[in-house]
Write a protein that holds these residues in place. Structure first.
Motif, PDB file in Angstrom:
ATOM      1  N   ASP A 223      26.687  45.832  33.073  1.00 44.58           N
ATOM      2  CA  ASP A 223      27.829  44.965  32.831  1.00 44.58           C
ATOM      3  C   ASP A 223      27.438  43.502  32.690  1.00 44.58           C
ATOM      4  O   ASP A 223      28.149  42.719  32.065  1.00 44.58           O
ATOM      5  CB  ASP A 223      28.873  45.117  33.937  1.00 44.58           C
ATOM      6  CG  ASP A 223      28.396  44.622  35.291  1.00 44.58           C
ATOM      7  OD1 ASP A 223      27.295  45.032  35.713  1.00 44.58           O
ATOM      8  OD2 ASP A 223      29.105  43.828  35.928  1.00 44.58           O
ATOM      9  N   GLY A 224      26.296  43.097  33.246  1.00 45.50           N
ATOM     10  CA  GLY A 224      25.863  41.705  33.136  1.00 45.50           C
ATOM     11  C   GLY A 224      25.165  41.377  31.835  1.00 45.50           C
ATOM     12  O   GLY A 224      24.810  40.217  31.605  1.00 45.50           O
ATOM     13  N   LEU A 225      24.971  42.393  30.967  1.00 46.66           N
ATOM     14  CA  LEU A 225      24.213  42.183  29.732  1.00 46.66           C
ATOM     15  C   LEU A 225      25.057  42.503  28.499  1.00 46.66           C
ATOM     16  O   LEU A 225      24.562  43.019  27.500  1.00 46.66           O
ATOM     17  CB  LEU A 225      22.941  43.057  29.743  1.00 46.66           C
ATOM     18  CG  LEU A 225      22.027  42.889  30.957  1.00 46.66           C
ATOM     19  CD1 LEU A 225      20.820  43.813  30.844  1.00 46.66           C
ATOM     20  CD2 LEU A 225      21.579  41.447  31.118  1.00 46.66           C
ATOM     21  N   ARG A 226      26.331  42.145  28.556  1.00 43.48           N
ATOM     22  CA  ARG A 226      27.242  42.474  27.464  1.00 43.48           C
ATOM     23  C   ARG A 226      27.506  41.303  26.528  1.00 43.48           C
ATOM     24  O   ARG A 226      28.479  41.317  25.776  1.00 43.48           O
ATOM     25  CB  ARG A 226      28.567  42.991  28.039  1.00 43.48           C
ATOM     26  CG  ARG A 226      28.435  44.344  28.732  1.00 43.48           C
ATOM     27  CD  ARG A 226      29.723  44.756  29.392  1.00 43.48           C
ATOM     28  NE  ARG A 226      29.616  46.061  30.030  1.00 43.48           N
ATOM     29  CZ  ARG A 226      30.472  46.534  30.925  1.00 43.48           C
ATOM     30  NH1 ARG A 226      31.529  45.808  31.275  1.00 43.48           N
ATOM     31  NH2 ARG A 226      30.299  47.727  31.465  1.00 43.48           N
ATOM     32  N   ALA A 227      26.656  40.298  26.555  1.00 38.38           N
ATOM     33  CA  ALA A 227      26.832  39.170  25.632  1.00 38.38           C
ATOM     34  C   ALA A 227      26.839  39.673  24.192  1.00 38.38           C
ATOM     35  O   ALA A 227      26.144  40.622  23.844  1.00 38.38           O
ATOM     36  CB  ALA A 227      25.716  38.151  25.829  1.00 38.38           C
TER      37      ALA A 227
END
Length: 303
Positions: A223-227
């Protein structure tokens, strides 16, 4: 030209933020020889994001701040804001972790929601800052944030100077760009490999196109890498210096996370991505893997 492309003094950055972050250890796992794990899950706030947040808030001066975040950056900014007496508003995208939202609120920050992906989240953060007079502290796309994140790899190379390759989880690109800057200042060659979720290959696609490429909101366990697109500050640094980019599936991320948990390293999915990339890549030589965060739903973010 951005100061981060012309030789930021990373030692000075490390000294500036020293009172607000902690140096994290390099760990080893039985059965995975040749790899050391940079334990940023033990960082204040539960992730590496505290480094960039500290450098940004200290460098920008006083006044309320606004941050768009999937969770860890918001926790970091809220934690630093509380320490510095600064008001914080965090804008979170649809599908963001409710546990991370609760942690942000518990640190005294206000939370607003965006009915869309990361791009919409960041647009609303900028709009809120304009309306309220706050200062935007991006999760990755800022010179001060990138320089703060660079201290992760700076510490790796100080503690293990014979490292041959560093694997870095890659979302907005601040941590990877920081790794590139630290590698450029190291006194021996070191390879830098960015690892992206297979559903969110914005940097791989952008480097192939030689220009920033926007992707639709990705569906990934990390979820922290959804840029959705490369940052203006990180992209040229990464384009200039990164050695490789690897894509990993959610199944590979889950497998890596289980390996870490089995060794007592409480990584979240995003914090397990770099190991998934190292396992796919074969980690030639002496490898360092950045465990970028450990804010699982079962683990409370702590100061």
């Amino acid at each position: 030209m951005s100061p981060t492309t012309t030789g930021t003094d990373l030692r000075a950055v490390a000294a500036r933020i020293a009172g607000y972050v902690r140096p994290t250890p390099l760990l080893r796992i039985d059965g995975l020889p040749g790899i050391v794990f940079k334990a940023e899950h033990l960082q204040r706030g539960g992730s590496f994001k505290s480094r960039g947040a500290a450098n940004a808030l200290l460098g920008l001066g006083g006044g309320d701040v606004v941050a768009g975040s999937s969770g860890n950056h918001g926790i970091a900014v809220a934690l630093l804001g509380r320490a510095l007496g600064v008001g914080v508003t965090v804008v979170m995208a649809e599908g963001a972790s409710s546990a991370k939202e609760a942690a942000i609120r518990g640190l005294g920050a206000h939370v607003r929601h965006a009915a869309g992906g990361v791009a919409e989240r960041d647009r609303l953060a900028r709009e809120h800052a304009r309306r309220t007079g706050g200062r935007v502290v991006p999760s990755s796309d800022h010179e001060l944030v990138v320089a703060g994140q660079a201290t992760v790899t700076l510490e790796v190379l100080d503690d293990a100077p014979d490292t041959d390759v560093v694997y870095v989880p890659t979302g907005g690109g601040g941590l990877l760009a920081g790794a590139c800057l630290a590698a450029e200042q190291h006194d021996r060659p070191v390879r830098v490999v960015g690892v992206e979720p297979a559903a969110a290959r914005r940097y791989a696609r952008s480097l192939a196109a030689d220009r920033p490429v926007r992707i639709p909101p990705p569906d990934t366990i990390a979820d922290g890498l959804r840029a959705q697109h490369p940052g203006e500050v990180p992209f040229p640094i990464i384009r200039r210096r990164v050695d490789d980019l690897v894509g990993v599936t959610d199944e590979e991320i889950t497998h890596a996370m289980r390996l870490l948990h089995g060794a007592g390293i409480e990584a979240e999915p995003s914090g397990s991505v770099a190991l998934a990339g190292a396992l796919r890549h074969g980690f030639p030589g002496r490898a360092a893997v950045v465990v970028s965060g450990g804010n699982n739903h079962t683990r409370k973010a702590t100061p």
